[in-house]
Motif scaffolding. Structure first.
Motif, PDB file in Angstrom:
ATOM      1  N   SER A  23      -0.834   6.049 -11.675  1.00 24.65           N
ATOM      2  CA  SER A  23      -0.144   4.822 -12.047  1.00 24.65           C
ATOM      3  C   SER A  23      -1.024   3.960 -13.025  1.00 24.65           C
ATOM      4  O   SER A  23      -2.206   3.760 -12.872  1.00 24.65           O
ATOM      5  CB  SER A  23       0.092   3.917 -10.889  1.00 24.65           C
ATOM      6  N   ASP A  24      -0.522   3.664 -14.275  1.00 24.32           N
ATOM      7  CA  ASP A  24      -1.133   2.845 -14.960  1.00 24.32           C
ATOM      8  C   ASP A  24      -0.726   0.939 -14.949  1.00 24.32           C
ATOM      9  O   ASP A  24      -1.346   0.480 -15.647  1.00 24.32           O
ATOM     10  CB  ASP A  24      -1.215   3.276 -16.456  1.00 24.32           C
TER      11      ASP A  24
ATOM     12  N   ARG B  47       3.283  -4.882  -2.695  1.00 24.77           N
ATOM     13  CA  ARG B  47       4.039  -5.583  -1.648  1.00 24.77           C
ATOM     14  C   ARG B  47       3.431  -4.923  -0.518  1.00 24.77           C
ATOM     15  O   ARG B  47       3.234  -4.064   0.022  1.00 24.77           O
ATOM     16  CB  ARG B  47       5.692  -4.978  -1.585  1.00 24.77           C
ATOM     17  N   GLN B  48       3.148  -6.092   0.488  1.00 27.44           N
ATOM     18  CA  GLN B  48       2.467  -5.898   1.740  1.00 27.44           C
ATOM     19  C   GLN B  48       3.567  -5.682   2.623  1.00 27.44           C
ATOM     20  O   GLN B  48       4.617  -6.445   3.002  1.00 27.44           O
ATOM     21  CB  GLN B  48       1.603  -6.996   2.085  1.00 27.44           C
TER      22      GLN B  48
ATOM     23  N   CYS C 295       2.470   0.191  -3.549  1.00 30.62           N
ATOM     24  CA  CYS C 295       2.688   0.086  -5.046  1.00 30.62           C
ATOM     25  C   CYS C 295       4.009   0.067  -5.419  1.00 30.62           C
ATOM     26  O   CYS C 295       4.702   1.381  -5.102  1.00 30.62           O
ATOM     27  CB  CYS C 295       1.679   1.104  -5.729  1.00 30.62           C
ATOM     28  N   GLN C 296       4.477  -0.893  -6.360  1.00 28.81           N
ATOM     29  CA  GLN C 296       5.966  -0.973  -6.734  1.00 28.81           C
ATOM     30  C   GLN C 296       6.078  -0.299  -7.820  1.00 28.81           C
ATOM     31  O   GLN C 296       7.111  -0.152  -8.208  1.00 28.81           O
ATOM     32  CB  GLN C 296       6.263  -2.172  -6.864  1.00 28.81           C
ATOM     33  N   ASN C 297       5.175   0.260  -8.567  1.00 34.89           N
ATOM     34  CA  ASN C 297       5.275   1.333  -9.715  1.00 34.89           C
ATOM     35  C   ASN C 297       5.414   2.785  -9.326  1.00 34.89           C
ATOM     36  O   ASN C 297       6.286   3.332  -9.755  1.00 34.89           O
ATOM     37  CB  ASN C 297       4.211   0.902 -10.564  1.00 34.89           C
TER      38      ASN C 297
ATOM     39  N   GLY D  75      -6.465   6.343  -8.712  1.00 43.45           N
ATOM     40  CA  GLY D  75      -4.865   5.954  -8.661  1.00 43.45           C
ATOM     41  C   GLY D  75      -4.556   4.251  -8.913  1.00 43.45           C
ATOM     42  O   GLY D  75      -5.405   3.830  -9.680  1.00 43.45           O
ATOM     43  N   CYS D  76      -3.964   3.528  -8.032  1.00 45.19           N
ATOM     44  CA  CYS D  76      -3.498   2.299  -8.168  1.00 45.19           C
ATOM     45  C   CYS D  76      -4.064   1.261  -7.205  1.00 45.19           C
ATOM     46  O   CYS D  76      -3.941   0.388  -7.080  1.00 45.19           O
ATOM     47  CB  CYS D  76      -1.848   2.168  -8.178  1.00 45.19           C
TER      48      CYS D  76
END
Length: 73
Positions: free
Chosen positions: A4-5, A10-11, A18-20, A36-37
């Motif tokens: 993911s870039d 979201r907890q 990660c929302q991406n 990663g993210c």
């Protein structure tokens, strides 16, 4: 998961998701593992935490601008 870039999170309980890309990891590894993210650590000297907000120093953001260079809107 794919690389993911553009990570934004979201907890969910003790995990960040990660929302991406959908990758999730526990709070205790934030900034401890690379790749990663996983969010970049922001050390105490670069932040101010209050009951209502977390302020990140302009200097840290400016020095870290390459982290955000590939984000897409």
């Amino acid at each position: 998961m794919s690389k993911s870039d553009r990570g934004y999170y979201r907890q969910l309980g003790e995990e960040l998701v990660c929302q991406n890309c959908g990758n999730s990891f526990t709070m205790d590894v934030v900034g401890e593992t690379a790749g990663g993210c996983n969010p970049v650590p922001i050390l105490e000297e670069n932040r101010t935490v209050t009951a209502l907000e977390i302020q990140i120093s302009y200097e840290f953001l400016k020095e870290s601008s390459d982290i955000f260079a590939n984000w897409r809107r």
